[in-house]
Design a protein around this motif. Structure first.
Motif, PDB file in Angstrom:
ATOM      1  N   UNK A 117       0.837  -1.202   0.000  1.00  0.00           N
ATOM      2  CA  UNK A 117       0.000   0.000   0.000  1.00  0.00           C
ATOM      3  C   UNK A 117       0.872   1.252   0.000  1.00  0.00           C
ATOM      4  N   UNK A 118       1.983   1.224   0.721  1.00  0.00           N
ATOM      5  CA  UNK A 118       2.904   2.361   0.758  1.00  0.00           C
ATOM      6  C   UNK A 118       3.501   2.628  -0.623  1.00  0.00           C
ATOM      7  N   UNK A 119       3.905   1.566  -1.315  1.00  0.00           N
ATOM      8  CA  UNK A 119       4.480   1.729  -2.656  1.00  0.00           C
ATOM      9  C   UNK A 119       3.447   2.323  -3.607  1.00  0.00           C
ATOM     10  N   UNK A 120       2.212   1.859  -3.535  1.00  0.00           N
ATOM     11  CA  UNK A 120       1.148   2.438  -4.359  1.00  0.00           C
ATOM     12  C   UNK A 120       0.973   3.920  -4.014  1.00  0.00           C
ATOM     13  N   UNK A 121       1.008   4.252  -2.727  1.00  0.00           N
ATOM     14  CA  UNK A 121       0.887   5.642  -2.302  1.00  0.00           C
ATOM     15  C   UNK A 121       2.024   6.509  -2.807  1.00  0.00           C
ATOM     16  N   UNK A 122       3.249   5.982  -2.783  1.00  0.00           N
ATOM     17  CA  UNK A 122       4.406   6.727  -3.283  1.00  0.00           C
ATOM     18  C   UNK A 122       4.273   6.966  -4.781  1.00  0.00           C
ATOM     19  N   UNK A 123       3.835   5.955  -5.506  1.00  0.00           N
ATOM     20  CA  UNK A 123       3.649   6.111  -6.953  1.00  0.00           C
ATOM     21  C   UNK A 123       2.607   7.178  -7.249  1.00  0.00           C
TER      22      UNK A 123
ATOM     23  N   UNK B  79      -0.063  14.729   0.436  1.00  0.00           N
ATOM     24  CA  UNK B  79       0.918  15.795   0.212  1.00  0.00           C
ATOM     25  C   UNK B  79       2.244  15.414   0.874  1.00  0.00           C
ATOM     26  N   UNK B  80       3.190  16.312   0.843  1.00  0.00           N
ATOM     27  CA  UNK B  80       4.518  16.034   1.390  1.00  0.00           C
ATOM     28  C   UNK B  80       4.510  15.708   2.868  1.00  0.00           C
ATOM     29  N   UNK B  81       3.683  16.413   3.643  1.00  0.00           N
ATOM     30  CA  UNK B  81       3.614  16.170   5.084  1.00  0.00           C
ATOM     31  C   UNK B  81       3.089  14.767   5.377  1.00  0.00           C
ATOM     32  N   UNK B  82       2.031  14.390   4.686  1.00  0.00           N
ATOM     33  CA  UNK B  82       1.450  13.054   4.881  1.00  0.00           C
ATOM     34  C   UNK B  82       2.460  11.974   4.483  1.00  0.00           C
ATOM     35  N   UNK B  83       3.167  12.202   3.385  1.00  0.00           N
ATOM     36  CA  UNK B  83       4.154  11.212   2.950  1.00  0.00           C
ATOM     37  C   UNK B  83       5.319  11.111   3.940  1.00  0.00           C
ATOM     38  N   UNK B  84       5.692  12.220   4.530  1.00  0.00           N
ATOM     39  CA  UNK B  84       6.766  12.214   5.531  1.00  0.00           C
ATOM     40  C   UNK B  84       6.351  11.395   6.759  1.00  0.00           C
ATOM     41  N   UNK B  85       5.147  11.629   7.240  1.00  0.00           N
ATOM     42  CA  UNK B  85       4.637  10.871   8.391  1.00  0.00           C
ATOM     43  C   UNK B  85       4.506   9.391   8.038  1.00  0.00           C
ATOM     44  N   UNK B  86       3.970   9.112   6.855  1.00  0.00           N
ATOM     45  CA  UNK B  86       3.769   7.728   6.427  1.00  0.00           C
ATOM     46  C   UNK B  86       5.109   7.008   6.264  1.00  0.00           C
ATOM     47  N   UNK B  87       6.102   7.688   5.705  1.00  0.00           N
ATOM     48  CA  UNK B  87       7.420   7.096   5.544  1.00  0.00           C
ATOM     49  C   UNK B  87       8.047   6.792   6.902  1.00  0.00           C
ATOM     50  N   UNK B  88       7.892   7.711   7.844  1.00  0.00           N
ATOM     51  CA  UNK B  88       8.421   7.488   9.186  1.00  0.00           C
ATOM     52  C   UNK B  88       7.759   6.276   9.838  1.00  0.00           C
ATOM     53  N   UNK B  89       6.441   6.171   9.734  1.00  0.00           N
ATOM     54  CA  UNK B  89       5.724   5.027  10.306  1.00  0.00           C
ATOM     55  C   UNK B  89       6.155   3.728   9.637  1.00  0.00           C
ATOM     56  N   UNK B  90       6.343   3.776   8.329  1.00  0.00           N
ATOM     57  CA  UNK B  90       6.774   2.587   7.600  1.00  0.00           C
ATOM     58  C   UNK B  90       8.170   2.151   8.041  1.00  0.00           C
ATOM     59  N   UNK B  91       9.084   3.096   8.166  1.00  0.00           N
ATOM     60  CA  UNK B  91      10.449   2.764   8.583  1.00  0.00           C
ATOM     61  C   UNK B  91      10.497   2.248  10.021  1.00  0.00           C
ATOM     62  N   UNK B  92       9.683   2.823  10.897  1.00  0.00           N
ATOM     63  CA  UNK B  92       9.634   2.345  12.284  1.00  0.00           C
ATOM     64  C   UNK B  92       9.123   0.911  12.333  1.00  0.00           C
ATOM     65  N   UNK B  93       8.099   0.602  11.544  1.00  0.00           N
ATOM     66  CA  UNK B  93       7.589  -0.770  11.535  1.00  0.00           C
ATOM     67  C   UNK B  93       8.618  -1.730  10.945  1.00  0.00           C
TER      68      UNK B  93
END
Length: 111
Positions: free
Chosen positions: A36-42, A63-77
């Motif tokens: 789902x993250x990869x689809x979101x990045x695309x 937007x950029x803020x949402x992607x930053x938060x999502x990337x952080x959550x993804x990396x933490x997991x």
């Protein structure tokens, strides 16, 4: 006396099997999140850099803020799932499980 050992061994195997099952469930959830993250990045790249007009409900707020938060959550997991295994390892998990089971059997009172 052997019965207690056999029961303890079976209980240990059950505990290890439960831990393995939990790990598989975590891996499945992580890979689903990754897809789902990869689809979101695309979609984010298409929207921001190629100007594709994706201004309907879910993509409007990507937007950029949402992607930053999502990337952080993804990396933490990812770190939680993969690096914790590297830090503590299977041997540590087995020792910890044995110590927990020993404490559990010590608190049982046999009459």
């Amino acid at each position: 006396m052997e019965r207690d050992f056999d029961n303890g061994q079976k209980e240990l195997e059950l505990q290890l099997q439960e831990m393995a099952t939990k790990k598989v469930v975590k891996l499945k959830a992580f890979y689903t999140h990754m897809f789902i993250y990869i689809v979101g990045v695309i979609i984010y790249i298409l929207k921001e850099y190629f100007g594709v007009p994706l201004n309907f409900f879910p993509f409007r707020y990507l937007n950029g803020f949402v992607m930053c938060i999502w990337t952080t959550a993804f990396l933490v997991s990812a770190v939680d799932l993969f690096a914790s295994f590297k830090l503590f390892g299977q041997e540590w998990e087995e020792r910890k499980l044995k110590s927990i089971l020993e404490k559990k059997t010590k608190t049982q009172k046999w009459e």
